[in-house]
Design a protein around this motif. Structure first.
Motif, mmCIF file in Angstrom:
data_model
loop_
_atom_site.group_PDB
_atom_site.id
_atom_site.type_symbol
_atom_site.label_atom_id
_atom_site.label_comp_id
_atom_site.label_asym_id
_atom_site.label_seq_id
_atom_site.Cartn_x
_atom_site.Cartn_y
_atom_site.Cartn_z
ATOM 1 N N GLU A 57 45.003 41.737 30.971
ATOM 2 C CA GLU A 57 43.748 41.840 30.501
ATOM 3 C C GLU A 57 43.754 42.701 28.983
ATOM 4 O O GLU A 57 44.206 43.771 28.889
ATOM 5 C CB GLU A 57 42.865 42.567 31.200
ATOM 6 N N PHE A 58 43.036 41.807 28.237
ATOM 7 C CA PHE A 58 43.289 42.372 26.639
ATOM 8 C C PHE A 58 41.579 42.817 26.273
ATOM 9 O O PHE A 58 41.213 43.351 25.269
ATOM 10 C CB PHE A 58 43.666 41.210 25.897
ATOM 11 N N GLY A 59 40.703 41.994 26.646
ATOM 12 C CA GLY A 59 39.444 42.156 25.989
ATOM 13 C C GLY A 59 38.249 42.959 26.847
ATOM 14 O O GLY A 59 38.529 43.253 28.110
ATOM 15 N N GLN A 60 37.087 42.834 26.275
ATOM 16 C CA GLN A 60 35.886 43.572 27.119
ATOM 17 C C GLN A 60 35.010 42.633 27.049
ATOM 18 O O GLN A 60 34.213 42.272 26.214
ATOM 19 C CB GLN A 60 35.351 44.615 26.210
ATOM 20 N N PRO A 61 34.581 42.061 28.423
ATOM 21 C CA PRO A 61 33.552 41.203 28.934
ATOM 22 C C PRO A 61 32.290 41.686 28.012
ATOM 23 O O PRO A 61 31.905 42.927 28.065
ATOM 24 C CB PRO A 61 33.376 41.401 30.310
ATOM 25 N N GLY A 62 31.631 40.822 27.439
ATOM 26 C CA GLY A 62 30.623 41.019 26.670
ATOM 27 C C GLY A 62 30.661 41.327 25.289
ATOM 28 O O GLY A 62 29.771 41.300 24.360
ATOM 29 N N ILE A 63 31.651 41.881 24.941
ATOM 30 C CA ILE A 63 32.112 42.344 23.441
ATOM 31 C C ILE A 63 33.382 41.404 22.944
ATOM 32 O O ILE A 63 32.877 41.087 21.860
ATOM 33 C CB ILE A 63 32.652 43.564 23.716
ATOM 34 N N GLY A 64 34.330 41.237 23.453
ATOM 35 C CA GLY A 64 35.421 40.751 22.688
ATOM 36 C C GLY A 64 36.764 41.611 22.803
ATOM 37 O O GLY A 64 36.925 42.243 23.674
ATOM 38 N N TYR A 65 37.427 41.226 21.880
ATOM 39 C CA TYR A 65 38.854 41.785 21.763
ATOM 40 C C TYR A 65 38.820 42.520 20.416
ATOM 41 O O TYR A 65 38.434 42.455 19.458
ATOM 42 C CB TYR A 65 39.915 40.820 21.480
ATOM 43 N N LYS A 66 39.392 43.890 20.607
ATOM 44 C CA LYS A 66 39.726 44.754 19.294
ATOM 45 C C LYS A 66 40.785 44.324 18.553
ATOM 46 O O LYS A 66 41.632 44.153 19.407
ATOM 47 C CB LYS A 66 40.013 46.169 20.081
#
Lengths: 213, 213
Positions: A57-66
């Motif tokens: 898992e790489f990203g943050q739901p609602g936000i995206g990926y750094k």
DNA sequence: TAGATTGTTAATCGATTAACAATC
DNA sequence: TAGATTGTTAATCGATTAACAATC
């Protein structure tokens, strides 16, 4: 990280994502969504997320990926966070062009050795680098410790060179000679053939038409 | 010959078959079976027959394919029986190497024009061919009537060049700049990216291992 | 004729896309 | 909280392989 079950197209796309993230002009993007990546690369957002899912898992739901973290993680997957020394076989036109191509060291693929079998080239310099005798490949690569080779020799010499590379401990080969190289299963080869690319493109031309019609 | 339903991998393999059939060393084979083609190219015999089946019937059951006829028919499918003039944009290292590569004219893809935007290059010769101003592209290509372009310019210039090519009547582009080119739907692009190939190969290296371990 | 090999259909395999519950 | 976007499952799509009747 069951490498064997990662589809090859996924690896190719990972390289595309990484190339995009590496571009200096994109370094101002702090976070990036799958939709944004689709915009930038033309690769479907669902595909992008699916590709990453093979590796955690790489990203943050609602936000995206750094963006920066994503870049680092893809680089780690492809094993290009650190420099990977490359040797070049064949000091002809193409070999010379590759040696002069700044994109390779910039992406952590410096060419650390150049080899040829032509006595008129051995010992001379190309882009300020001495051309070594292919006969010394194994001995020299004991020092260089390269696992990656780029083959730019004529067709007729390619298989012999491949055998020598395998013997010298090379693990992967980027082959520009339009021949099918026979190598042990553990060695990976990718072929680049300009003529083949042009043939595929040529198919899409309308028969009998010329530019301007 | 419903072109639109021919899979792209089939076209790529057709090019492989043709390259094999074109090799002078194979010209003594009068007939060739799908099993023999598998041996030579590594492509599954059933796949070979399936690929051909998109374009009609080629072989003789119990016998195989007449090598020369097969070669001609595949060449016709890929539209490479006749010479396809190619223009080259970007007279740098890579462009120079491609211009000097004998394989292109040998396979009916002669480079008939070379263009650059660098005033230090325009008007000078490369491999005995005068480098033209990219600004004159459209006018010059009215004479050359090339439909195929090879792009070897830096990333920053690639999109502008692509626009100019489309305007000059180019139908297909072989792009060596690591950028996604935006072109009209009717124009086909294939990308070749050395760094991307190396990244994919790099994945297959075992972490932490060096040659000789 | 008997043996070999095609062309094609059907079965398998794998990759892409859509959809949506989970969650920041 | 409401809106946005992920990660993943299931559905779709397409490509590869197997099998075999047709036929040289």
């Amino acid at each position: 990280m069951e490498e064997s079950k990662v589809p090859l197209p996924t690896l190719e796309r990972l390289a595309t994502y990484l190339r995009y993230l590496n571009e200096s002009t994109n370094r101002d993007e702090v976070t990036i969504s799958s939709a944004r990546m689709e915009e930038a690369t033309g690769i479907h957002a669902a595909q992008f997320r699916k590709d990453l899912s093979y590796f955690g898992e790489f990203g943050q739901p609602g936000i995206g990926y750094k963006a920066d973290e994503l870049r680092q993680r893809i680089a780690a997957i492809l094993k290009v966070e650190d420099t990977q020394p490359v040797i070049l076989i064949g000091a002809g036109n193409l070999g010379s062009a590759l040696l002069g191509y700044a994109g390779l060291p910039q992406h952590n693929f410096p060419i650390v050795g150049v080899f040829d079998n032509n006595a008129n080239k051995i010992g001379y310099k190309l882009w300020n680098r001495t051309i070594e005798d292919i006969a010394d490949l194994k001995a020299i690569n004991r020092e260089l410790k390269s696992q990656i080779a780029i083959v730019c020799v004529p067709n007729a010499a390619a298989q012999k060179v491949a055998d020598q590379l395998v013997d010298a401990g090379i693990r992967v080969i980027l082959n520009f000679a339009p021949t099918v190289l026979r190598v042990p299963e553990r060695v990976f080869v990718r072929n680049v053939c300009f003529v083949q690319e042009l043939m595929v493109l040529s198919f899409f031309l309308s028969p009998g038409l010329q530019a301007g019609d």
